[in-house]
Design a protein around this motif. Structure first.
Motif, PDB file in Angstrom:
ATOM      1  N   ARG A 133       0.830  -1.212   0.000  1.00  0.00           N
ATOM      2  CA  ARG A 133       0.000   0.000   0.000  1.00  0.00           C
ATOM      3  C   ARG A 133       0.858   1.252   0.000  1.00  0.00           C
ATOM      4  NH1 ARG A 133      -4.762  -1.136   4.172  1.00  0.00           N
ATOM      5  NH2 ARG A 133      -4.878   1.138   4.171  1.00  0.00           N
ATOM      6  N   VAL A 134       1.987   1.212   0.698  1.00  0.00           N
ATOM      7  CA  VAL A 134       2.887   2.374   0.695  1.00  0.00           C
ATOM      8  C   VAL A 134       3.427   2.590  -0.716  1.00  0.00           C
ATOM      9  CG1 VAL A 134       5.120   3.242   1.513  1.00  0.00           C
ATOM     10  CG2 VAL A 134       3.481   2.242   3.139  1.00  0.00           C
ATOM     11  N   ALA A 135       3.832   1.503  -1.385  1.00  0.00           N
ATOM     12  CA  ALA A 135       4.369   1.625  -2.745  1.00  0.00           C
ATOM     13  C   ALA A 135       3.324   2.252  -3.673  1.00  0.00           C
ATOM     14  CB  ALA A 135       4.809   0.259  -3.260  1.00  0.00           C
ATOM     15  N   ALA A 136       2.075   1.808  -3.546  1.00  0.00           N
ATOM     16  CA  ALA A 136       1.007   2.336  -4.404  1.00  0.00           C
ATOM     17  C   ALA A 136       0.792   3.830  -4.141  1.00  0.00           C
ATOM     18  CB  ALA A 136      -0.291   1.559  -4.163  1.00  0.00           C
ATOM     19  N   MET A 137       0.866   4.222  -2.862  1.00  0.00           N
ATOM     20  CA  MET A 137       0.658   5.629  -2.517  1.00  0.00           C
ATOM     21  C   MET A 137       1.804   6.497  -2.989  1.00  0.00           C
ATOM     22  SD  MET A 137      -2.073   6.476  -1.434  1.00  0.00           S
ATOM     23  CE  MET A 137      -3.303   5.241  -1.744  1.00  0.00           C
ATOM     24  N   LEU A 138       3.045   5.990  -2.871  1.00  0.00           N
ATOM     25  CA  LEU A 138       4.201   6.768  -3.347  1.00  0.00           C
ATOM     26  C   LEU A 138       4.048   7.005  -4.843  1.00  0.00           C
ATOM     27  CD1 LEU A 138       7.136   5.184  -1.323  1.00  0.00           C
ATOM     28  CD2 LEU A 138       6.016   7.380  -0.928  1.00  0.00           C
ATOM     29  N   GLU A 139       3.587   5.976  -5.545  1.00  0.00           N
ATOM     30  CA  GLU A 139       3.394   6.144  -6.977  1.00  0.00           C
ATOM     31  C   GLU A 139       2.295   7.179  -7.250  1.00  0.00           C
ATOM     32  OE1 GLU A 139       2.547   2.565  -9.217  1.00  0.00           O
ATOM     33  OE2 GLU A 139       2.218   3.806 -11.006  1.00  0.00           O
ATOM     34  N   ALA A 140       1.213   7.102  -6.479  1.00  0.00           N
ATOM     35  CA  ALA A 140       0.083   8.027  -6.681  1.00  0.00           C
ATOM     36  C   ALA A 140       0.494   9.487  -6.487  1.00  0.00           C
ATOM     37  CB  ALA A 140      -1.072   7.665  -5.743  1.00  0.00           C
ATOM     38  N   VAL A 141       1.461   9.731  -5.594  1.00  0.00           N
ATOM     39  CA  VAL A 141       1.880  11.115  -5.357  1.00  0.00           C
ATOM     40  C   VAL A 141       3.121  11.491  -6.178  1.00  0.00           C
ATOM     41  CG1 VAL A 141       0.885  11.157  -3.040  1.00  0.00           C
ATOM     42  CG2 VAL A 141       3.316  10.616  -3.320  1.00  0.00           C
ATOM     43  N   GLY A 142       3.526  10.612  -7.102  1.00  0.00           N
ATOM     44  CA  GLY A 142       4.607  10.949  -8.016  1.00  0.00           C
ATOM     45  C   GLY A 142       6.007  10.786  -7.452  1.00  0.00           C
ATOM     46  N   LEU A 143       6.178   9.855  -6.513  1.00  0.00           N
ATOM     47  CA  LEU A 143       7.523   9.578  -5.991  1.00  0.00           C
ATOM     48  C   LEU A 143       7.955   8.187  -6.445  1.00  0.00           C
ATOM     49  CD1 LEU A 143       7.178  10.920  -2.338  1.00  0.00           C
ATOM     50  CD2 LEU A 143       8.620  11.889  -4.133  1.00  0.00           C
ATOM     51  N   PRO A 144       9.271   7.995  -6.669  1.00  0.00           N
ATOM     52  CA  PRO A 144       9.737   6.670  -7.089  1.00  0.00           C
ATOM     53  C   PRO A 144       9.619   5.647  -5.957  1.00  0.00           C
ATOM     54  CG  PRO A 144      11.597   8.151  -6.713  1.00  0.00           C
ATOM     55  CD  PRO A 144      10.356   8.979  -6.565  1.00  0.00           C
ATOM     56  N   ALA A 145       9.490   4.389  -6.322  1.00  0.00           N
ATOM     57  CA  ALA A 145       9.343   3.320  -5.325  1.00  0.00           C
ATOM     58  C   ALA A 145      10.528   3.299  -4.364  1.00  0.00           C
ATOM     59  CB  ALA A 145       9.196   1.975  -6.028  1.00  0.00           C
ATOM     60  N   ALA A 146      11.720   3.664  -4.877  1.00  0.00           N
ATOM     61  CA  ALA A 146      12.938   3.639  -4.049  1.00  0.00           C
ATOM     62  C   ALA A 146      12.866   4.633  -2.889  1.00  0.00           C
ATOM     63  CB  ALA A 146      14.156   3.937  -4.909  1.00  0.00           C
ATOM     64  N   ALA A 164       4.009  13.509   2.922  1.00  0.00           N
ATOM     65  CA  ALA A 164       2.946  13.776   3.909  1.00  0.00           C
ATOM     66  C   ALA A 164       1.572  13.471   3.310  1.00  0.00           C
ATOM     67  CB  ALA A 164       3.023  15.226   4.387  1.00  0.00           C
ATOM     68  N   ILE A 165       1.400  13.785   2.033  1.00  0.00           N
ATOM     69  CA  ILE A 165       0.116  13.510   1.367  1.00  0.00           C
ATOM     70  C   ILE A 165      -0.073  12.001   1.215  1.00  0.00           C
ATOM     71  CG2 ILE A 165      -1.190  13.786  -0.780  1.00  0.00           C
ATOM     72  CD1 ILE A 165       0.169  16.604  -1.020  1.00  0.00           C
ATOM     73  N   ALA A 166       1.002  11.292   0.855  1.00  0.00           N
ATOM     74  CA  ALA A 166       0.921   9.829   0.734  1.00  0.00           C
ATOM     75  C   ALA A 166       0.479   9.216   2.073  1.00  0.00           C
ATOM     76  CB  ALA A 166       2.261   9.253   0.291  1.00  0.00           C
ATOM     77  N   ARG A 167       1.081   9.726   3.147  1.00  0.00           N
ATOM     78  CA  ARG A 167       0.711   9.217   4.474  1.00  0.00           C
ATOM     79  C   ARG A 167      -0.757   9.496   4.782  1.00  0.00           C
ATOM     80  NH1 ARG A 167       3.729  11.555   9.604  1.00  0.00           N
ATOM     81  NH2 ARG A 167       2.832  13.420   8.715  1.00  0.00           N
ATOM     82  N   ALA A 168      -1.220  10.688   4.396  1.00  0.00           N
ATOM     83  CA  ALA A 168      -2.616  11.042   4.660  1.00  0.00           C
ATOM     84  C   ALA A 168      -3.580  10.153   3.875  1.00  0.00           C
ATOM     85  CB  ALA A 168      -2.853  12.514   4.317  1.00  0.00           C
TER      86      ALA A 168
END
Ligand SMILES: Nc1ncnc2c1ncn2[C@@H]1O[C@H](COP(=O)(O)OP(=O)(O)OP(=O)(O)O)[C@@H](O)[C@H]1O
Ligand SMILES: [Mg+2]
Length: 263
Positions: A133-146, A164-168
């Motif tokens: 779920r974290v990986a999916a959220m990082l992608e949704a907010v435009g950050l690389p999986a790494a 912070a938005i991914a966490r929210a």
């Protein structure tokens, strides 16, 4: 049913006591606030420094208890809920604050930071599920999986606000309460983060309570706006209408003070 319904919200703070034999004097910061947001809607709160915007945010988030009034989320009165029911209700509402430095623990990896609300609100999830779920959220907010394995200091201000938005978003809330989410960012980075917020709203059907002292920012991201002066809503309506033809003298003054380039 409205997603968020705030009625008659009153918040007082105790002032330091000057006379040890008298009761602590109190100051009223919110004087009976009424607001509502439909599912997928967006409401901006504007007002000058000290008007009560952050107090309103904290009270809506049920981080502080009001002296009067109600906050209903999906019909449930947050201050009438037991502790465990409140925890369940919290899943549907998350916060983004101004300072991504202060709100991200520097000792933790992004994975741990973004997974934190899942760990707190959905303890039954497995480690693998959380990581996915974290990986999916990082992608949704435009950050690389790494990004998951890195620490907050390795990112720019705009990227930290994306974290912070991914966490929210990771608990799939229906409402995000954002208090000055882009105020600490450069103007060009502000635009990118605001675009991300608009995009997420559309894609995920998210609702926003968006607090900002910057009318130009509120104009871009909200459908409706409420103007707060000394803890009272003095004007409320469609954002474009309120900002182009403000009716209340206080709103007129705020609009007049708005830099021309942003209008
Ligand atoms: N914990 C507290 N104890 C006492 N007074 C407080 C507390 N928090 C806020 N206040 C007071 O309540 C009023 C509103 O503060 P608040 O932070 O909500 O304003 P704001 O609109 O968010 O301002 P800004 O734009 O500067 O962030 C201020 O007068 C502030 O001093
Ligand atoms: Mg504030």
């Amino acid at each position: 049913m409205r997603l968020l319904e705030v009625a008659g919200l009153v918040r007082d703070y105790a002032l330091p006591r000057s006379n040890p034999f008298a009761g602590a004097p109190r100051v009223r910061v919110l004087h009976g606030i009424d607001l509502s947001i439909p599912v997928g809607g967006s409401l901006g709160i504007v007002g000058e420094s000290g008007s009560g915007k952050s107090t309103l945010a904290r009270t809506v988030l049920a981080l502080e208890r009001p002296q009067g009034g109600t906050v209903r989320l999906r019909g449930e009165d947050l201050f009438g809920l037991s502790r465990s029911k409140l925890r369940e209700a919290r899943r549907h509402m998350q916060a983004v604050f101004q300072d991504p430095y202060g709100s991200l623990d520097p000792r933790h990896t992004v994975l741990r930071i973004v997974a934190e609300p899942i760990a707190a609100l959905e303890p039954e999830t497995t480690k693998v599920e959380r990581r996915e779920r974290v990986a999916a959220m990082l992608e949704a907010v435009g950050l690389p999986a790494a990004a998951a394995q890195k620490y907050p200091h390795e990112f720019s201000g705009g990227q930290r606000q994306r974290i912070a938005i991914a966490r929210a978003l990771v608990t799939h809330p229906a409402l995000i309460v954002a208090d000055e989410p882009v105020s600490a960012l450069d103007v060009s980075v502000q635009a990118q983060v605001l675009n991300l917020m608009l995009d997420l709203r559309e894609r995920l059907g998210l609702a926003w309570l968006f607090i900002s002292h910057d009318l130009g920012v509120v104009r871009v991201v909200t459908e409706r706006v409420a103007v707060l002066q000394h803890g009272r809503v003095v004007e409320e309506g469609p954002t474009a209408e309120v900002l182009s033809a403000p009716r209340h003298p206080y709103t007129q003054a705020l609009v007049a003070a708005m830099p021309r380039v942003r209008r």
